[in-house]
Write a protein that holds these residues in place. Structure first.
Motif, PDB file in Angstrom:
ATOM      1  N   GLY A 138       0.813  -1.205   0.000  1.00 23.26           N
ATOM      2  CA  GLY A 138       0.000   0.000   0.000  1.00 23.26           C
ATOM      3  C   GLY A 138       0.847   1.256   0.000  1.00 23.26           C
ATOM      4  O   GLY A 138       1.907   1.305   0.633  1.00 23.26           O
ATOM      5  N   HIS A 139       0.387   2.278  -0.722  1.00 21.79           N
ATOM      6  CA  HIS A 139       1.058   3.580  -0.758  1.00 21.79           C
ATOM      7  C   HIS A 139       0.092   4.659  -0.303  1.00 21.79           C
ATOM      8  O   HIS A 139      -1.055   4.709  -0.754  1.00 21.79           O
ATOM      9  N   PHE A 140       0.577   5.568   0.573  1.00 23.70           N
ATOM     10  CA  PHE A 140      -0.262   6.616   1.129  1.00 23.70           C
ATOM     11  C   PHE A 140       0.496   7.937   1.128  1.00 23.70           C
ATOM     12  O   PHE A 140       1.547   8.060   1.742  1.00 23.70           O
ATOM     13  N   GLY A 141      -0.046   8.927   0.392  1.00 23.49           N
ATOM     14  CA  GLY A 141       0.537  10.256   0.413  1.00 23.49           C
ATOM     15  C   GLY A 141       1.113  10.699  -0.911  1.00 23.49           C
ATOM     16  O   GLY A 141       0.580  10.410  -1.988  1.00 23.49           O
ATOM     17  N   LYS A 142       2.223  11.415  -0.817  1.00 21.57           N
ATOM     18  CA  LYS A 142       2.863  11.996  -1.995  1.00 21.57           C
ATOM     19  C   LYS A 142       3.485  10.906  -2.865  1.00 21.57           C
ATOM     20  O   LYS A 142       4.141  10.003  -2.362  1.00 21.57           O
ATOM     21  N   VAL A 188      -1.594   8.785   7.820  1.00 19.08           N
ATOM     22  CA  VAL A 188      -1.276   7.773   8.826  1.00 19.08           C
ATOM     23  C   VAL A 188      -2.537   7.014   9.233  1.00 19.08           C
ATOM     24  O   VAL A 188      -2.519   5.783   9.388  1.00 19.08           O
ATOM     25  N   ALA A 189      -3.656   7.727   9.394  1.00 22.23           N
ATOM     26  CA  ALA A 189      -4.917   7.046   9.704  1.00 22.23           C
ATOM     27  C   ALA A 189      -5.289   6.052   8.605  1.00 22.23           C
ATOM     28  O   ALA A 189      -5.750   4.935   8.883  1.00 22.23           O
ATOM     29  N   GLU A 190      -5.075   6.443   7.355  1.00 23.96           N
ATOM     30  CA  GLU A 190      -5.376   5.543   6.230  1.00 23.96           C
ATOM     31  C   GLU A 190      -4.438   4.342   6.218  1.00 23.96           C
ATOM     32  O   GLU A 190      -4.861   3.217   5.937  1.00 23.96           O
ATOM     33  N   GLU A 194      -5.570   1.884   8.810  1.00 26.31           N
ATOM     34  CA  GLU A 194      -6.717   1.102   8.333  1.00 26.31           C
ATOM     35  C   GLU A 194      -6.267  -0.015   7.397  1.00 26.31           C
ATOM     36  O   GLU A 194      -6.814  -1.128   7.428  1.00 26.31           O
ATOM     37  N   PHE A 195      -5.278   0.278   6.576  1.00 29.46           N
ATOM     38  CA  PHE A 195      -4.702  -0.743   5.687  1.00 29.46           C
ATOM     39  C   PHE A 195      -4.099  -1.882   6.512  1.00 29.46           C
ATOM     40  O   PHE A 195      -4.309  -3.075   6.213  1.00 29.46           O
ATOM     41  N   LEU A 196      -3.369  -1.535   7.561  1.00 32.50           N
ATOM     42  CA  LEU A 196      -2.756  -2.555   8.417  1.00 32.50           C
ATOM     43  C   LEU A 196      -3.821  -3.381   9.135  1.00 32.50           C
ATOM     44  O   LEU A 196      -3.706  -4.610   9.235  1.00 32.50           O
ATOM     45  N   LYS A 197      -4.848  -2.718   9.633  1.00 30.13           N
ATOM     46  CA  LYS A 197      -5.926  -3.445  10.310  1.00 30.13           C
ATOM     47  C   LYS A 197      -6.616  -4.417   9.355  1.00 30.13           C
ATOM     48  O   LYS A 197      -6.950  -5.550   9.726  1.00 30.13           O
ATOM     49  N   MET A 211       2.849  -7.281   5.318  1.00 30.63           N
ATOM     50  CA  MET A 211       2.416  -6.021   4.715  1.00 30.63           C
ATOM     51  C   MET A 211       3.602  -5.102   4.446  1.00 30.63           C
ATOM     52  O   MET A 211       4.500  -4.973   5.270  1.00 30.63           O
ATOM     53  N   PHE A 212       3.563  -4.474   3.288  1.00 28.07           N
ATOM     54  CA  PHE A 212       4.534  -3.427   2.928  1.00 28.07           C
ATOM     55  C   PHE A 212       3.755  -2.132   2.756  1.00 28.07           C
ATOM     56  O   PHE A 212       2.866  -2.033   1.905  1.00 28.07           O
TER      57      PHE A 212
END
Length: 480
Positions: A122-126, A186-188, A191-194, A203-204
Protein backbone atom coordinates in the motif's frame (compact mmCIF):
# COMPACT_ATOMS: atom_id res chain seq x y z
CA UNK A 1 16.71 -57.13 7.44
CA UNK A 2 15.06 -53.79 6.63
CA UNK A 3 13.68 -53.57 3.15
CA UNK A 4 15.36 -50.66 1.28
CA UNK A 5 12.10 -49.21 -0.05
CA UNK A 6 10.58 -49.23 3.44
CA UNK A 7 13.69 -47.51 4.88
CA UNK A 8 13.67 -44.91 2.10
CA UNK A 9 10.02 -44.03 2.68
CA UNK A 10 10.56 -43.79 6.42
CA UNK A 11 13.65 -41.62 5.95
CA UNK A 12 11.86 -39.31 3.55
CA UNK A 13 8.94 -38.95 5.95
CA UNK A 14 11.31 -38.19 8.83
CA UNK A 15 13.26 -35.61 6.82
CA UNK A 16 10.04 -33.98 5.67
CA UNK A 17 8.84 -33.78 9.26
CA UNK A 18 12.13 -32.25 10.43
CA UNK A 19 12.09 -29.80 7.54
CA UNK A 20 8.55 -28.73 8.37
CA UNK A 21 9.44 -28.38 12.04
CA UNK A 22 12.45 -26.20 11.21
CA UNK A 23 10.46 -23.98 8.88
CA UNK A 24 7.69 -23.69 11.45
CA UNK A 25 10.24 -22.30 13.93
CA UNK A 26 11.52 -19.70 11.46
CA UNK A 27 10.37 -16.22 12.47
CA UNK A 28 7.60 -14.80 10.31
CA UNK A 29 8.61 -12.35 7.63
CA UNK A 30 8.51 -8.82 8.98
CA UNK A 31 5.99 -6.22 8.05
CA UNK A 32 7.80 -3.31 6.42
CA UNK A 33 6.86 0.36 6.66
CA UNK A 34 8.75 3.17 4.92
CA UNK A 35 7.92 6.65 6.21
CA UNK A 36 9.41 9.75 4.56
CA UNK A 37 9.10 13.46 5.31
CA UNK A 38 9.10 16.05 2.53
CA UNK A 39 11.83 18.73 2.93
CA UNK A 40 12.65 17.99 6.59
CA UNK A 41 16.23 18.98 7.41
CA UNK A 42 18.87 17.06 9.35
CA UNK A 43 18.61 19.42 12.31
CA UNK A 44 14.83 19.39 12.72
CA UNK A 45 14.41 16.89 15.57
CA UNK A 46 14.22 17.12 19.31
CA UNK A 47 16.99 14.55 19.71
CA UNK A 48 19.27 16.96 17.85
CA UNK A 49 18.31 19.71 20.29
CA UNK A 50 16.43 21.93 17.87
CA UNK A 51 15.82 25.27 19.60
CA UNK A 52 12.02 25.41 19.07
CA UNK A 53 10.75 22.11 17.62
CA UNK A 54 9.85 19.25 19.95
CA UNK A 55 9.57 15.78 18.40
CA UNK A 56 8.81 13.43 21.30
CA UNK A 57 7.63 10.59 19.08
CA UNK A 58 10.63 10.67 16.76
CA UNK A 59 12.82 10.93 19.85
CA UNK A 60 11.16 7.82 21.28
CA UNK A 61 11.65 5.99 18.00
CA UNK A 62 15.32 7.02 17.95
CA UNK A 63 15.77 5.84 21.54
CA UNK A 64 14.33 2.44 20.64
CA UNK A 65 15.93 1.91 17.26
CA UNK A 66 19.00 2.47 15.12
CA UNK A 67 19.56 6.21 14.78
CA UNK A 68 21.75 7.32 11.87
CA UNK A 69 24.02 10.33 12.21
CA UNK A 70 25.08 10.14 8.55
CA UNK A 71 22.13 9.14 6.42
CA UNK A 72 21.78 10.58 2.93
CA UNK A 73 18.80 11.16 0.68
CA UNK A 74 19.28 9.83 -2.86
CA UNK A 75 19.29 13.40 -4.16
CA UNK A 76 18.93 16.96 -2.90
CA UNK A 77 15.37 17.19 -4.31
CA UNK A 78 12.34 14.96 -3.90
CA UNK A 79 11.38 12.89 -6.96
CA UNK A 80 14.89 11.50 -7.51
CA UNK A 81 15.11 10.36 -3.89
CA UNK A 82 11.77 8.58 -4.19
CA UNK A 83 13.07 6.73 -7.25
CA UNK A 84 16.17 5.70 -5.29
CA UNK A 85 14.02 4.26 -2.48
CA UNK A 86 11.98 2.16 -4.88
CA UNK A 87 14.87 0.89 -7.04
CA UNK A 88 18.08 0.87 -4.97
CA UNK A 89 19.70 2.82 -7.81
CA UNK A 90 20.93 6.32 -8.43
CA UNK A 91 17.92 8.28 -9.73
CA UNK A 92 19.82 9.37 -12.84
CA UNK A 93 20.05 5.71 -13.88
CA UNK A 94 16.24 5.56 -13.67
CA UNK A 95 15.65 8.71 -15.72
CA UNK A 96 14.43 10.71 -12.70
CA UNK A 97 16.76 13.68 -13.07
CA UNK A 98 14.83 16.22 -11.02
CA UNK A 99 11.47 16.91 -9.39
CA UNK A 100 8.46 15.92 -11.45
CA UNK A 101 10.21 13.31 -13.61
CA UNK A 102 8.52 9.96 -14.18
CA UNK A 103 9.96 6.64 -13.05
CA UNK A 104 10.58 4.41 -16.05
CA UNK A 105 8.39 1.35 -16.52
CA UNK A 106 11.51 -0.71 -17.21
CA UNK A 107 12.75 -0.19 -13.67
CA UNK A 108 12.02 -2.82 -11.02
CA UNK A 109 10.69 -1.62 -7.66
CA UNK A 110 10.71 -2.92 -4.13
CA UNK A 111 6.90 -2.90 -4.17
CA UNK A 112 6.87 -5.23 -7.17
CA UNK A 113 9.44 -7.51 -5.56
CA UNK A 114 7.54 -7.73 -2.28
CA UNK A 115 4.21 -8.23 -4.02
CA UNK A 116 5.73 -11.16 -5.93
CA UNK A 117 7.07 -12.47 -2.60
CA UNK A 118 3.56 -12.58 -1.12
CA UNK A 119 3.31 -9.19 0.56
CA UNK A 120 0.25 -6.98 0.31
CA UNK A 121 1.38 -3.47 -0.64
CA UNK A 122 0.00 0.00 0.00
CA UNK A 123 1.06 3.58 -0.76
CA UNK A 124 -0.26 6.62 1.13
CA UNK A 125 0.54 10.26 0.41
CA UNK A 126 2.86 12.00 -1.99
CA UNK A 127 3.89 10.09 -5.13
CA UNK A 128 5.66 12.51 -7.51
CA UNK A 129 6.98 9.88 -9.90
CA UNK A 130 4.45 10.33 -12.72
CA UNK A 131 6.01 13.23 -14.62
CA UNK A 132 3.69 15.89 -13.20
CA UNK A 133 4.65 19.13 -11.46
CA UNK A 134 2.56 21.58 -9.46
CA UNK A 135 0.77 21.00 -6.12
CA UNK A 136 -0.47 17.55 -5.25
CA UNK A 137 -3.56 16.70 -7.28
CA UNK A 138 -5.50 13.42 -7.24
CA UNK A 139 -3.80 10.81 -9.43
CA UNK A 140 -6.03 9.81 -12.32
CA UNK A 141 -7.23 6.23 -12.63
CA UNK A 142 -5.72 5.85 -16.10
CA UNK A 143 -2.37 7.46 -15.23
CA UNK A 144 0.21 4.98 -16.60
CA UNK A 145 2.69 6.10 -13.93
CA UNK A 146 0.44 5.70 -10.89
CA UNK A 147 1.55 3.73 -7.82
CA UNK A 148 -0.53 0.81 -9.08
CA UNK A 149 1.76 0.42 -12.09
CA UNK A 150 4.79 0.01 -9.83
CA UNK A 151 3.58 -2.72 -7.50
CA UNK A 152 1.15 -1.12 -5.04
CA UNK A 153 -2.10 -3.05 -4.54
CA UNK A 154 -3.81 -0.16 -2.81
CA UNK A 155 -3.05 3.55 -2.81
CA UNK A 156 -4.45 6.82 -1.54
CA UNK A 157 -2.14 9.29 -3.20
CA UNK A 158 -1.57 12.68 -4.80
CA UNK A 159 0.86 13.77 -7.48
CA UNK A 160 3.02 16.00 -5.25
CA UNK A 161 3.05 17.97 -1.97
CA UNK A 162 -0.24 18.37 -0.08
CA UNK A 163 -1.46 20.15 3.05
CA UNK A 164 -4.65 20.79 4.98
CA UNK A 165 -7.93 19.26 3.72
CA UNK A 166 -6.41 17.58 0.65
CA UNK A 167 -8.27 16.17 -2.34
CA UNK A 168 -6.79 12.70 -2.85
CA UNK A 169 -7.18 9.66 -5.09
CA UNK A 170 -7.94 6.14 -3.87
CA UNK A 171 -6.92 3.85 -6.69
CA UNK A 172 -8.17 6.52 -9.10
CA UNK A 173 -11.36 7.55 -7.27
CA UNK A 174 -11.26 11.09 -5.83
CA UNK A 175 -11.86 11.63 -2.10
CA UNK A 176 -12.05 14.91 -0.21
CA UNK A 177 -10.24 14.65 3.13
CA UNK A 178 -10.47 16.88 6.20
CA UNK A 179 -7.66 17.79 8.58
CA UNK A 180 -3.88 17.78 8.69
CA UNK A 181 -2.29 15.83 5.84
CA UNK A 182 0.03 13.81 8.10
CA UNK A 183 -2.81 12.72 10.38
CA UNK A 184 -4.88 11.74 7.33
CA UNK A 185 -2.41 9.46 5.61
CA UNK A 186 -1.28 7.77 8.83
CA UNK A 187 -4.92 7.05 9.70
CA UNK A 188 -5.38 5.54 6.23
CA UNK A 189 -2.21 3.47 6.56
CA UNK A 190 -3.42 2.14 9.91
CA UNK A 191 -6.72 1.10 8.33
CA UNK A 192 -4.70 -0.74 5.69
CA UNK A 193 -2.76 -2.56 8.42
CA UNK A 194 -5.93 -3.44 10.31
CA UNK A 195 -7.54 -4.76 7.14
CA UNK A 196 -4.68 -7.07 6.26
CA UNK A 197 -2.95 -8.02 9.51
CA UNK A 198 -4.88 -11.28 9.89
CA UNK A 199 -4.92 -12.13 6.19
CA UNK A 200 -1.89 -14.39 6.25
CA UNK A 201 0.25 -12.03 4.17
CA UNK A 202 2.93 -9.71 5.52
CA UNK A 203 2.42 -6.02 4.71
CA UNK A 204 4.53 -3.43 2.93
CA UNK A 205 3.32 0.10 3.62
CA UNK A 206 4.75 3.35 2.23
CA UNK A 207 3.78 6.62 3.94
CA UNK A 208 5.15 9.66 2.11
CA UNK A 209 4.23 12.90 3.84
CA UNK A 210 3.67 16.25 2.17
CA UNK A 211 5.15 17.88 5.29
CA UNK A 212 6.88 20.29 5.71
CA UNK A 213 7.00 21.26 2.01
CA UNK A 214 5.66 24.69 1.05
CA UNK A 215 3.04 26.15 0.93
CA UNK A 216 3.08 26.00 4.72
CA UNK A 217 -0.36 25.48 6.25
CA UNK A 218 -0.69 24.09 9.78
CA UNK A 219 -3.68 23.64 12.08
CA UNK A 220 -4.17 26.55 14.50
CA UNK A 221 -3.43 24.41 17.57
CA UNK A 222 -0.21 23.10 16.04
CA UNK A 223 1.03 26.66 15.44
CA UNK A 224 0.65 27.79 19.05
CA UNK A 225 4.19 26.90 20.22
CA UNK A 226 5.66 28.86 17.30
CA UNK A 227 3.59 32.03 17.47
CA UNK A 228 6.65 34.26 17.88
CA UNK A 229 8.04 33.17 14.50
CA UNK A 230 7.34 34.67 11.08
CA UNK A 231 4.25 33.25 9.37
CA UNK A 232 6.00 30.78 7.06
CA UNK A 233 8.24 29.46 9.84
CA UNK A 234 5.29 29.28 12.24
CA UNK A 235 3.31 27.12 9.83
CA UNK A 236 6.37 25.10 8.78
CA UNK A 237 7.11 24.05 12.35
CA UNK A 238 3.41 23.55 13.06
CA UNK A 239 3.32 21.02 10.21
CA UNK A 240 6.33 19.19 11.67
CA UNK A 241 4.67 19.05 15.09
CA UNK A 242 1.65 17.40 13.43
CA UNK A 243 3.87 14.99 11.56
CA UNK A 244 5.56 13.95 14.79
CA UNK A 245 2.15 13.40 16.37
CA UNK A 246 1.17 11.14 13.48
CA UNK A 247 4.34 9.08 13.99
CA UNK A 248 3.25 8.56 17.57
CA UNK A 249 -0.17 7.48 16.33
CA UNK A 250 1.43 4.99 13.94
CA UNK A 251 3.75 3.47 16.54
CA UNK A 252 0.92 3.17 19.06
CA UNK A 253 -1.23 1.43 16.47
CA UNK A 254 1.52 -1.08 15.74
CA UNK A 255 1.58 -1.98 19.42
CA UNK A 256 -2.21 -2.14 19.67
CA UNK A 257 -2.33 -4.41 16.61
CA UNK A 258 0.39 -6.55 18.23
CA UNK A 259 2.64 -6.32 15.19
CA UNK A 260 5.21 -3.80 16.45
CA UNK A 261 7.89 -6.34 17.42
CA UNK A 262 8.15 -7.80 13.94
CA UNK A 263 7.68 -4.61 11.95
CA UNK A 264 10.66 -3.00 10.23
CA UNK A 265 9.84 0.72 10.46
CA UNK A 266 12.05 3.19 8.58
CA UNK A 267 11.85 6.97 8.89
CA UNK A 268 13.83 9.49 6.82
CA UNK A 269 13.45 12.67 4.77
CA UNK A 270 13.61 13.05 0.99
CA UNK A 271 16.23 15.82 0.93
CA UNK A 272 17.87 18.41 3.13
CA UNK A 273 16.18 21.31 4.86
CA UNK A 274 14.88 24.56 3.45
CA UNK A 275 16.51 27.99 3.48
CA UNK A 276 14.62 31.06 4.76
CA UNK A 277 12.99 29.09 7.57
CA UNK A 278 13.97 30.14 11.08
CA UNK A 279 15.40 28.67 13.23
CA UNK A 280 17.85 26.80 11.02
CA UNK A 281 16.67 23.54 9.43
CA UNK A 282 19.97 21.75 8.74
CA UNK A 283 21.67 21.73 12.13
CA UNK A 284 24.45 24.05 11.03
CA UNK A 285 25.50 22.00 8.01
CA UNK A 286 26.54 23.71 4.79
CA UNK A 287 23.90 24.15 2.10
CA UNK A 288 20.19 23.40 1.85
CA UNK A 289 17.75 21.57 -0.41
CA UNK A 290 18.98 21.76 -4.00
CA UNK A 291 22.71 21.59 -3.16
CA UNK A 292 25.03 18.60 -2.86
CA UNK A 293 26.68 19.90 0.29
CA UNK A 294 25.73 18.11 3.52
CA UNK A 295 22.79 20.37 4.30
CA UNK A 296 21.14 19.41 1.02
CA UNK A 297 21.73 15.67 1.29
CA UNK A 298 22.10 14.57 4.91
CA UNK A 299 18.73 13.83 6.54
CA UNK A 300 17.34 12.43 9.80
CA UNK A 301 16.88 8.66 9.69
CA UNK A 302 15.86 5.91 12.09
CA UNK A 303 15.20 2.18 11.67
CA UNK A 304 13.13 0.53 14.39
CA UNK A 305 12.60 -3.24 14.55
CA UNK A 306 12.14 -4.25 18.19
CA UNK A 307 12.65 -7.99 17.76
CA UNK A 308 15.97 -7.48 15.96
CA UNK A 309 17.54 -4.07 16.63
CA UNK A 310 19.04 -3.08 19.96
CA UNK A 311 18.89 0.72 20.40
CA UNK A 312 22.03 2.58 19.42
CA UNK A 313 23.45 5.44 17.33
CA UNK A 314 25.59 4.75 14.28
CA UNK A 315 28.04 6.89 12.31
CA UNK A 316 27.95 4.45 9.40
CA UNK A 317 27.26 6.35 6.14
CA UNK A 318 24.02 5.03 4.62
CA UNK A 319 21.47 6.25 2.10
CA UNK A 320 18.00 5.73 0.67
CA UNK A 321 19.47 3.56 -2.09
CA UNK A 322 20.34 1.01 0.62
CA UNK A 323 16.73 0.33 1.63
CA UNK A 324 15.72 -2.04 -1.19
CA UNK A 325 18.99 -4.07 -1.03
CA UNK A 326 18.57 -4.33 2.76
CA UNK A 327 15.03 -5.67 2.53
CA UNK A 328 16.01 -8.05 -0.28
CA UNK A 329 18.86 -9.38 1.89
CA UNK A 330 16.64 -9.83 4.95
CA UNK A 331 14.06 -11.77 2.93
CA UNK A 332 16.58 -13.60 0.70
CA UNK A 333 14.83 -12.35 -2.43
CA UNK A 334 16.18 -13.60 -5.77
CA UNK A 335 18.77 -11.56 -7.66
CA UNK A 336 16.37 -10.85 -10.50
CA UNK A 337 14.28 -8.47 -8.37
CA UNK A 338 16.78 -5.72 -9.26
CA UNK A 339 17.82 -3.86 -12.36
CA UNK A 340 21.59 -3.73 -12.10
CA UNK A 341 23.93 -2.09 -11.41
CA UNK A 342 22.77 -1.08 -7.95
CA UNK A 343 24.19 1.87 -6.06
CA UNK A 344 22.90 0.84 -2.65
CA UNK A 345 24.24 -1.84 -0.30
CA UNK A 346 22.53 -4.06 2.24
CA UNK A 347 22.44 -2.68 5.78
CA UNK A 348 21.37 -6.03 7.22
CA UNK A 349 24.69 -6.64 9.05
CA UNK A 350 24.49 -3.14 10.56
CA UNK A 351 21.14 -3.89 12.17
CA UNK A 352 22.84 -6.22 14.65
CA UNK A 353 26.25 -4.64 15.16
CA UNK A 354 28.61 -1.98 13.90
CA UNK A 355 30.38 -2.91 10.69
CA UNK A 356 33.58 -1.70 9.04
CA UNK A 357 33.91 0.99 6.42
CA UNK A 358 31.32 1.20 3.67
CA UNK A 359 32.49 -0.80 0.66
CA UNK A 360 30.67 1.25 -1.99
CA UNK A 361 30.77 5.07 -2.10
CA UNK A 362 27.50 7.00 -2.10
CA UNK A 363 27.08 8.89 -5.41
CA UNK A 364 25.09 12.00 -6.29
CA UNK A 365 24.34 13.93 -9.47
CA UNK A 366 21.97 16.85 -9.75
CA UNK A 367 21.97 19.30 -12.64
CA UNK A 368 25.56 20.66 -12.79
CA UNK A 369 26.45 19.38 -9.32
CA UNK A 370 27.90 16.08 -8.18
CA UNK A 371 29.22 14.54 -4.98
CA UNK A 372 30.97 11.30 -4.07
CA UNK A 373 30.94 10.21 -0.41
CA UNK A 374 33.57 7.58 0.40
CA UNK A 375 33.30 7.04 4.15
CA UNK A 376 34.93 10.10 5.76
CA UNK A 377 35.96 11.67 2.45
CA UNK A 378 33.69 13.67 0.20
CA UNK A 379 34.28 14.93 -3.34
CA UNK A 380 32.15 17.85 -4.57
CA UNK A 381 31.80 19.72 -7.82
CA UNK A 382 29.30 22.41 -8.72
CA UNK A 383 30.25 22.26 -12.41
CA UNK A 384 29.89 18.80 -13.92
CA UNK A 385 31.67 19.89 -17.07
CA UNK A 386 34.81 18.54 -18.65
CA UNK A 387 37.75 19.59 -16.51
CA UNK A 388 35.53 20.83 -13.67
CA UNK A 389 37.21 21.81 -10.43
CA UNK A 390 36.64 19.42 -7.52
CA UNK A 391 36.52 20.19 -3.81
CA UNK A 392 37.64 17.65 -1.20
CA UNK A 393 36.41 17.48 2.40
CA UNK A 394 37.09 15.20 5.36
CA UNK A 395 33.67 14.95 6.97
CA UNK A 396 34.75 13.48 10.30
CA UNK A 397 37.07 16.39 11.01
CA UNK A 398 35.14 18.97 9.00
CA UNK A 399 31.39 18.16 8.97
CA UNK A 400 30.55 21.71 7.89
CA UNK A 401 32.70 21.44 4.73
CA UNK A 402 34.70 24.57 5.46
CA UNK A 403 38.21 23.41 4.50
CA UNK A 404 38.85 22.29 0.94
CA UNK A 405 41.72 19.77 1.04
CA UNK A 406 42.02 19.26 -2.73
CA UNK A 407 45.54 20.74 -2.86
CA UNK A 408 46.78 19.23 0.40
CA UNK A 409 45.61 15.67 -0.44
CA UNK A 410 46.31 15.10 -4.16
CA UNK A 411 46.44 11.30 -3.83
CA UNK A 412 43.04 11.14 -2.12
CA UNK A 413 41.63 13.61 -4.64
CA UNK A 414 42.90 11.54 -7.57
CA UNK A 415 41.47 8.31 -6.14
CA UNK A 416 38.03 9.77 -5.52
CA UNK A 417 37.94 11.51 -8.89
CA UNK A 418 38.75 8.25 -10.66
CA UNK A 419 35.98 6.44 -8.81
CA UNK A 420 33.47 9.18 -9.49
CA UNK A 421 34.32 9.45 -13.19
CA UNK A 422 34.00 5.68 -13.72
CA UNK A 423 30.62 5.73 -11.98
CA UNK A 424 29.52 8.78 -13.97
CA UNK A 425 30.27 7.02 -17.26
CA UNK A 426 28.29 3.99 -16.10
CA UNK A 427 25.35 6.22 -15.21
CA UNK A 428 25.36 7.71 -18.70
CA UNK A 429 25.03 4.18 -20.09
CA UNK A 430 22.22 3.43 -17.63
CA UNK A 431 20.39 6.61 -18.56
CA UNK A 432 20.57 5.54 -22.21
CA UNK A 433 18.85 2.24 -21.31
CA UNK A 434 21.84 -0.12 -21.48
CA UNK A 435 20.91 -1.79 -18.16
CA UNK A 436 17.57 -3.10 -19.37
CA UNK A 437 17.13 -6.57 -20.86
CA UNK A 438 16.59 -5.18 -24.37
CA UNK A 439 19.64 -2.91 -24.03
CA UNK A 440 17.71 0.28 -24.77
CA UNK A 441 14.72 2.35 -23.73
CA UNK A 442 11.45 0.76 -24.77
CA UNK A 443 9.64 4.11 -24.63
CA UNK A 444 10.62 7.76 -24.47
CA UNK A 445 10.67 9.46 -21.08
CA UNK A 446 7.66 11.77 -20.72
CA UNK A 447 8.51 15.45 -20.52
CA UNK A 448 7.88 16.84 -17.00
CA UNK A 449 5.03 19.35 -16.99
CA UNK A 450 2.43 20.84 -14.69
CA UNK A 451 -0.87 18.99 -14.39
CA UNK A 452 -2.62 22.34 -14.80
CA UNK A 453 -1.46 22.25 -18.43
CA UNK A 454 -2.22 18.58 -18.99
CA UNK A 455 -5.30 17.86 -21.16
CA UNK A 456 -6.27 14.98 -18.87
CA UNK A 457 -6.87 17.43 -16.02
CA UNK A 458 -8.62 20.12 -18.06
CA UNK A 459 -12.16 18.92 -17.12
CA UNK A 460 -11.38 19.59 -13.43
CA UNK A 461 -9.80 23.04 -13.64
CA UNK A 462 -13.00 25.08 -13.33
CA UNK A 463 -14.12 23.02 -10.35
CA UNK A 464 -10.74 23.30 -8.60
CA UNK A 465 -9.76 26.90 -9.32
CA UNK A 466 -11.21 28.15 -6.02
CA UNK A 467 -9.24 25.67 -3.90
CA UNK A 468 -6.57 27.57 -1.96
CA UNK A 469 -3.79 25.13 -2.85
CA UNK A 470 -4.57 25.05 -6.59
CA UNK A 471 -5.76 28.61 -7.27
CA UNK A 472 -2.41 30.34 -8.07
CA UNK A 473 -1.23 27.49 -10.28
CA UNK A 474 -4.44 27.31 -12.32
CA UNK A 475 -4.50 31.11 -12.76
CA UNK A 476 -0.90 31.06 -13.91
CA UNK A 477 -1.61 28.36 -16.49
CA UNK A 478 -4.59 30.31 -17.86
CA UNK A 479 -2.35 33.31 -18.54
CA UNK A 480 -0.03 31.28 -20.79
Amino acid sequence: MIHFATFSCAAIALLSCLSFEASAKDPPRPNIIFVMADDMGWGQTGYRNHPVLKTPNLDSMANNGLRFERFYAGCCVCSPTRASVLTGRSPDRCGVLSHGYALRHQEKTIAQALKDAGYVTGHFGKWHLDGLRGPGAPILKDDPYSPGHFGFDEWLSVTNFFDLDPLMSRNGEFEQKKGDSSDIIVAEAIEFLKKHKDGGEPMFTVIWYGTPHSPFKALDDDKVPFGNLKVDSENHYGELAAMDRSIGTLRSALRELEIADNTLLVFCSDNGGLPRIEPDTVGGLRGNKGTVYEGGLRVPAIIEWPSVIQPRITEYPACTMDLFPTVADILALPENVFVRPLDGVSLKPLLNEEVGPRVRPIPFRFQKQAAWVDNDWKLVTTKRDQGAAFELYHLKDDPHEETNLAREKPEVLAKLKAGYKAWNEAVEASFAGKDYAVGRLSEADPEPHSWTEDPRYEPYLSEWEDRWEFRPYIKRSKKK
